[in-house]
Design a protein around this motif. Structure first.
Motif, PDB file in Angstrom:
ATOM      1  N   ASN A 177       4.988  -5.155  -3.409  1.00 17.05           N
ATOM      2  CA  ASN A 177       3.849  -6.062  -3.290  1.00 17.05           C
ATOM      3  C   ASN A 177       3.278  -6.122  -1.872  1.00 17.05           C
ATOM      4  O   ASN A 177       3.112  -7.209  -1.301  1.00 17.05           O
ATOM      5  N   PRO A 178       2.936  -4.974  -1.295  1.00 15.82           N
ATOM      6  CA  PRO A 178       2.360  -4.969   0.056  1.00 15.82           C
ATOM      7  C   PRO A 178       0.887  -5.379   0.030  1.00 15.82           C
ATOM      8  O   PRO A 178       0.278  -5.496  -1.041  1.00 15.82           O
ATOM      9  N   LYS A 179       0.307  -5.588   1.215  1.00 15.82           N
ATOM     10  CA  LYS A 179      -1.124  -5.864   1.291  1.00 15.82           C
ATOM     11  C   LYS A 179      -1.929  -4.613   0.967  1.00 15.82           C
ATOM     12  O   LYS A 179      -2.969  -4.679   0.318  1.00 15.82           O
ATOM     13  N   LYS A 180      -1.470  -3.462   1.451  1.00 17.66           N
ATOM     14  CA  LYS A 180      -2.221  -2.226   1.286  1.00 17.66           C
ATOM     15  C   LYS A 180      -1.249  -1.057   1.201  1.00 17.66           C
ATOM     16  O   LYS A 180      -0.192  -1.064   1.837  1.00 17.66           O
ATOM     17  N   ILE A 181      -1.630  -0.040   0.407  1.00 19.42           N
ATOM     18  CA  ILE A 181      -0.882   1.213   0.325  1.00 19.42           C
ATOM     19  C   ILE A 181      -1.838   2.343   0.673  1.00 19.42           C
ATOM     20  O   ILE A 181      -2.926   2.443   0.096  1.00 19.42           O
ATOM     21  N   ARG A 182      -1.442   3.168   1.621  1.00 17.79           N
ATOM     22  CA  ARG A 182      -2.249   4.321   2.015  1.00 17.79           C
ATOM     23  C   ARG A 182      -1.496   5.595   1.666  1.00 17.79           C
ATOM     24  O   ARG A 182      -0.305   5.729   1.979  1.00 17.79           O
ATOM     25  N   LEU A 183      -2.193   6.532   1.054  1.00 17.21           N
ATOM     26  CA  LEU A 183      -1.603   7.817   0.684  1.00 17.21           C
ATOM     27  C   LEU A 183      -2.171   8.901   1.601  1.00 17.21           C
ATOM     28  O   LEU A 183      -3.383   9.118   1.633  1.00 17.21           O
ATOM     29  N   PHE A 184      -1.302   9.562   2.334  1.00 14.13           N
ATOM     30  CA  PHE A 184      -1.681  10.677   3.200  1.00 14.13           C
ATOM     31  C   PHE A 184      -1.062  11.964   2.649  1.00 14.13           C
ATOM     32  O   PHE A 184      -0.089  11.935   1.900  1.00 14.13           O
ATOM     33  N   GLY A 185      -1.611  13.104   3.055  1.00 13.72           N
ATOM     34  CA  GLY A 185      -1.080  14.373   2.572  1.00 13.72           C
ATOM     35  C   GLY A 185      -1.281  14.563   1.088  1.00 13.72           C
ATOM     36  O   GLY A 185      -0.547  15.318   0.446  1.00 13.72           O
ATOM     37  N   ALA A 186      -2.292  13.875   0.538  1.00 11.54           N
ATOM     38  CA  ALA A 186      -2.532  13.887  -0.909  1.00 11.54           C
ATOM     39  C   ALA A 186      -3.735  14.735  -1.286  1.00 11.54           C
ATOM     40  O   ALA A 186      -4.112  14.798  -2.454  1.00 11.54           O
ATOM     41  N   THR A 187      -4.371  15.396  -0.310  1.00 11.38           N
ATOM     42  CA  THR A 187      -5.550  16.230  -0.571  1.00 11.38           C
ATOM     43  C   THR A 187      -5.316  17.626  -0.016  1.00 11.38           C
ATOM     44  O   THR A 187      -4.402  17.864   0.767  1.00 11.38           O
ATOM     45  N   GLY A 188      -6.173  18.547  -0.422  1.00 12.24           N
ATOM     46  CA  GLY A 188      -6.031  19.933   0.033  1.00 12.24           C
ATOM     47  C   GLY A 188      -4.978  20.663  -0.784  1.00 12.24           C
ATOM     48  O   GLY A 188      -4.190  20.063  -1.517  1.00 12.24           O
TER      49      GLY A 188
END
Length: 216
Positions: free
Chosen positions: A92-103
């Protein structure tokens, strides 16, 4: 708390992590992304994956430096990223960021984009976005949203994802709209821009994918 998840996408697609290394940011590695975090002197809080893309030497380093490792068999019903995202949502975080998910592989990319719908389907009020050197991608459900100018991501596109979008209104944009119907095949809302420091978008039905982009 924010949770940042780094997968094993191409290194040249990664943005600088300097703005995401705060006391509020918790880092999670997925497969090859665990080794990338260690290489950048970022300590992974947890690691997820089958680790079929790392060498024996890289795996030994991961085992030595990461206390909590969730290792799966390659034959499974969820991707490594989905396992990591499910755990992150449970925190239950404020925000989740996904990196390394493109390309790289397009099937991986589209699977990762599809995962952005998961919190909407579960009625969870957690912001999840994909970020790379050129793009930010997130999903929204019907409502009214404020959006700020960002020189790193100048262009803003709105793409219907689930059903047709009804009543789309854009204010503060170069190309404004009022109560517009957007069918799922439409490219009407590609490559818009804010003309003020902030703007708003609102709609009544459907799911929108919002992409903030820039030219390299």
């Amino acid at each position: 708390m924010n949770i940042n998840i780094l997968a094993g996408g191409p290194l040249e697609r990664l943005p600088s992590f300097e703005n995401y290394k705060t006391e509020e940011d918790l880092w999670i590695g997925v497969d090859k992304g665990v080794f990338t975090l260690l290489s950048q002197n970022i300590q992974p809080y947890r690691a997820f994956g089958d680790f079929d893309s790392v060498t024996e030497e890289e795996w030994a380093l991961i085992e030595l430096n990461v206390e909590s490792i969730h290792r799966f068999q390659p034959e499974k019903d969820e991707t490594d990223m989905e396992h990591a995202l499910n755990w992150a949502l449970s925190e239950n975080p404020k925000k989740i960021r996904l990196f390394g998910a493109t390309g790289g592989r397009m099937d991986h990319f589209f699977a990762n984009v599809q995962l952005l719908i998961k919190p909407l389907n579960n009625n969870e009020e957690i912001s999840v976005e994909i970020i790379d050197i050129q793009n930010k991608i997130f999903m929204t459900k019907p409502g009214t949203y404020s959006i700020q100018t960002d020189s790193d991501y100048q262009y803003i596109s709105f793409i219907p994802i689930s059903g047709e979008v009804e009543g789309l209104t854009l204010k503060g944009f170069k190309y404004p709209l009022t109560d517009c119907h957007i069918p799922i095949s439409s490219t009407l809302c590609i490559s818009n821009e804010l003309v003020d420091d902030s703007g708003t978008f609102s709609y009544k039905q459907g799911i929108l994918m919002v992409i903030r982009s820039n030219d390299l």
